[in-house]
Write a protein that holds these residues in place. Sequence first.
Motif, PDB file in Angstrom:
ATOM      1  N   GLN A  44       0.824  -1.207   0.000  1.00 41.34           N
ATOM      2  CA  GLN A  44       0.000   0.000   0.000  1.00 41.34           C
ATOM      3  C   GLN A  44       0.859   1.259   0.000  1.00 41.34           C
ATOM      4  O   GLN A  44       0.588   2.219  -0.725  1.00 41.34           O
ATOM      5  CB  GLN A  44      -0.937   0.012   1.202  1.00 41.34           C
ATOM      6  CG  GLN A  44      -1.890   1.214   1.203  1.00 41.34           C
ATOM      7  CD  GLN A  44      -2.785   1.238   2.417  1.00 41.34           C
ATOM      8  OE1 GLN A  44      -2.352   0.952   3.526  1.00 41.34           O
ATOM      9  NE2 GLN A  44      -4.049   1.586   2.215  1.00 41.34           N
ATOM     10  N   LEU A  48       0.800   3.996  -2.998  1.00 38.98           N
ATOM     11  CA  LEU A  48       0.421   5.385  -2.743  1.00 38.98           C
ATOM     12  C   LEU A  48       1.553   6.337  -3.113  1.00 38.98           C
ATOM     13  O   LEU A  48       1.319   7.420  -3.673  1.00 38.98           O
ATOM     14  CB  LEU A  48       0.032   5.569  -1.282  1.00 38.98           C
ATOM     15  CG  LEU A  48      -1.357   5.057  -0.880  1.00 38.98           C
ATOM     16  CD1 LEU A  48      -1.539   5.149   0.635  1.00 38.98           C
ATOM     17  CD2 LEU A  48      -2.456   5.839  -1.598  1.00 38.98           C
ATOM     18  N   TRP A  51       1.704   6.841  -6.807  1.00 41.49           N
ATOM     19  CA  TRP A  51       0.595   7.661  -7.284  1.00 41.49           C
ATOM     20  C   TRP A  51       0.817   9.133  -6.959  1.00 41.49           C
ATOM     21  O   TRP A  51       0.610  10.006  -7.807  1.00 41.49           O
ATOM     22  CB  TRP A  51      -0.717   7.159  -6.669  1.00 41.49           C
ATOM     23  CG  TRP A  51      -1.903   7.977  -7.055  1.00 41.49           C
ATOM     24  CD1 TRP A  51      -2.491   8.052  -8.291  1.00 41.49           C
ATOM     25  CD2 TRP A  51      -2.665   8.837  -6.198  1.00 41.49           C
ATOM     26  NE1 TRP A  51      -3.561   8.904  -8.248  1.00 41.49           N
ATOM     27  CE2 TRP A  51      -3.691   9.393  -6.980  1.00 41.49           C
ATOM     28  CE3 TRP A  51      -2.570   9.164  -4.845  1.00 41.49           C
ATOM     29  CZ2 TRP A  51      -4.624  10.286  -6.459  1.00 41.49           C
ATOM     30  CZ3 TRP A  51      -3.498  10.051  -4.324  1.00 41.49           C
ATOM     31  CH2 TRP A  51      -4.507  10.608  -5.121  1.00 41.49           C
ATOM     32  N   HIS A  52       1.236   9.432  -5.737  1.00 41.94           N
ATOM     33  CA  HIS A  52       1.457  10.832  -5.356  1.00 41.94           C
ATOM     34  C   HIS A  52       2.539  11.479  -6.218  1.00 41.94           C
ATOM     35  O   HIS A  52       2.431  12.666  -6.564  1.00 41.94           O
ATOM     36  CB  HIS A  52       1.850  10.923  -3.876  1.00 41.94           C
ATOM     37  CG  HIS A  52       0.685  10.839  -2.934  1.00 41.94           C
ATOM     38  ND1 HIS A  52      -0.266  11.825  -2.832  1.00 41.94           N
ATOM     39  CD2 HIS A  52       0.316   9.873  -2.051  1.00 41.94           C
ATOM     40  CE1 HIS A  52      -1.167  11.490  -1.922  1.00 41.94           C
ATOM     41  NE2 HIS A  52      -0.846  10.294  -1.440  1.00 41.94           N
ATOM     42  N   HIS A  72      -4.761   9.411   1.104  1.00 43.34           N
ATOM     43  CA  HIS A  72      -5.484   8.458   0.274  1.00 43.34           C
ATOM     44  C   HIS A  72      -6.263   9.132  -0.852  1.00 43.34           C
ATOM     45  O   HIS A  72      -7.011   8.471  -1.588  1.00 43.34           O
ATOM     46  CB  HIS A  72      -6.435   7.609   1.127  1.00 43.34           C
ATOM     47  CG  HIS A  72      -5.712   6.599   1.956  1.00 43.34           C
ATOM     48  ND1 HIS A  72      -5.065   6.923   3.127  1.00 43.34           N
ATOM     49  CD2 HIS A  72      -5.507   5.268   1.767  1.00 43.34           C
ATOM     50  CE1 HIS A  72      -4.512   5.836   3.646  1.00 43.34           C
ATOM     51  NE2 HIS A  72      -4.756   4.829   2.840  1.00 43.34           N
ATOM     52  N   HIS A  84      -8.715  10.136  -6.592  1.00 46.56           N
ATOM     53  CA  HIS A  84      -8.307   8.961  -5.828  1.00 46.56           C
ATOM     54  C   HIS A  84      -7.305   8.121  -6.619  1.00 46.56           C
ATOM     55  O   HIS A  84      -7.282   8.160  -7.859  1.00 46.56           O
ATOM     56  CB  HIS A  84      -9.531   8.118  -5.471  1.00 46.56           C
ATOM     57  CG  HIS A  84     -10.527   8.842  -4.626  1.00 46.56           C
ATOM     58  ND1 HIS A  84     -10.452   8.901  -3.258  1.00 46.56           N
ATOM     59  CD2 HIS A  84     -11.621   9.578  -4.977  1.00 46.56           C
ATOM     60  CE1 HIS A  84     -11.449   9.616  -2.781  1.00 46.56           C
ATOM     61  NE2 HIS A  84     -12.170  10.042  -3.799  1.00 46.56           N
ATOM     62  N   PRO A  85      -6.498   7.337  -5.920  1.00 43.01           N
ATOM     63  CA  PRO A  85      -5.526   6.486  -6.621  1.00 43.01           C
ATOM     64  C   PRO A  85      -6.213   5.526  -7.583  1.00 43.01           C
ATOM     65  O   PRO A  85      -7.314   5.024  -7.303  1.00 43.01           O
ATOM     66  CB  PRO A  85      -4.835   5.729  -5.485  1.00 43.01           C
ATOM     67  CG  PRO A  85      -5.051   6.574  -4.276  1.00 43.01           C
ATOM     68  CD  PRO A  85      -6.378   7.217  -4.464  1.00 43.01           C
TER      69      PRO A  85
END
Length: 229
Positions: A44, A48, A51-52, A72, A84-85
Motif C-alpha cells: 500500500q 500510494l 501515485w502521489h 489516500h 483517488h488512486p
Amino acid sequence: AVYVARTCAADAPPPTSLPPDVRWAGLRDVGSALGRLDVGLAVQAVGLDNWHRTHVRCPRCGAPTVPVSAGHARRCVDDATVHHPRSDPAVIMIVVDPMDRVLLARQATWPEGRFSVLAGFVEPGEALESAVRRESREECGVEVSAVRYLGSQPWPFPASLMIAFEAHATASDVSVDEVEISEARWFSRADLAEDLAAARVSLPPRLSIARQMLERWAGWDLGGDEAWR
C-alpha cells in the motif's frame, strides 16, 4: 541486516544517513521475507507513493493538487475536485492443455530461460474472462474454453491489480506473436522439475501470484527465489 522497502523515485537517490546495519532494497527483494500484514502495508505504501509522485496536478484543469484524507486522495486547489488512486486491472492466467501441461512464455525483453505465465491488461469495457481469452489468443495463439477465477494480488509496479485465472486450452498448438512473446512452451510437471534442476528455466519470485499459481498446479515448492527486476 535490516531491509527497508524503498519507495523513492528511480532518479532520486535514497537518504544516506542510515545505520550501518540497514540498507535500501526494493519491494520485490524483501516482499517474500515479510509476513502477510507487513507485506500488505508495504504494498500500500509503495502504491500510494507512486501515485502521489505522478499525480501532482489536476487531470481536469492542470492546477496543483494537495494530499487529503491522510494521503489516500488529492484535492485540486482550483476547482476542489477530489481524485483517488487508480488501479489498473490485469489478468494473469495459468493455461493448461488437455494433457494437464502448463503453458509458460518468455517476454522478448527477458533474459534467456526466464519464463512465467501469461498476463495482460484489461481493455475498457472488457470482461475479465474475455481478457483471458483475448490475451491467450493474441500472445500465443491458444484458444481457451473454461476460465475459473483463482484470486488477486495488488502489484504496485506502478499500479496494477493482478486478477488470476485458470484457463483450459482446447488444443496444444502454440504460435507466439514475436512482439511481446518470443518463446512459449508446454511443460509437464516432470519437464519443469528437470529444467529447474538444470537451471535452464527460472520462474517468478515467491512474492508473485504467478509463482503461487504454478506451485498450486505443480503440487510442490518449486524452490529458488530470484528477485526479478
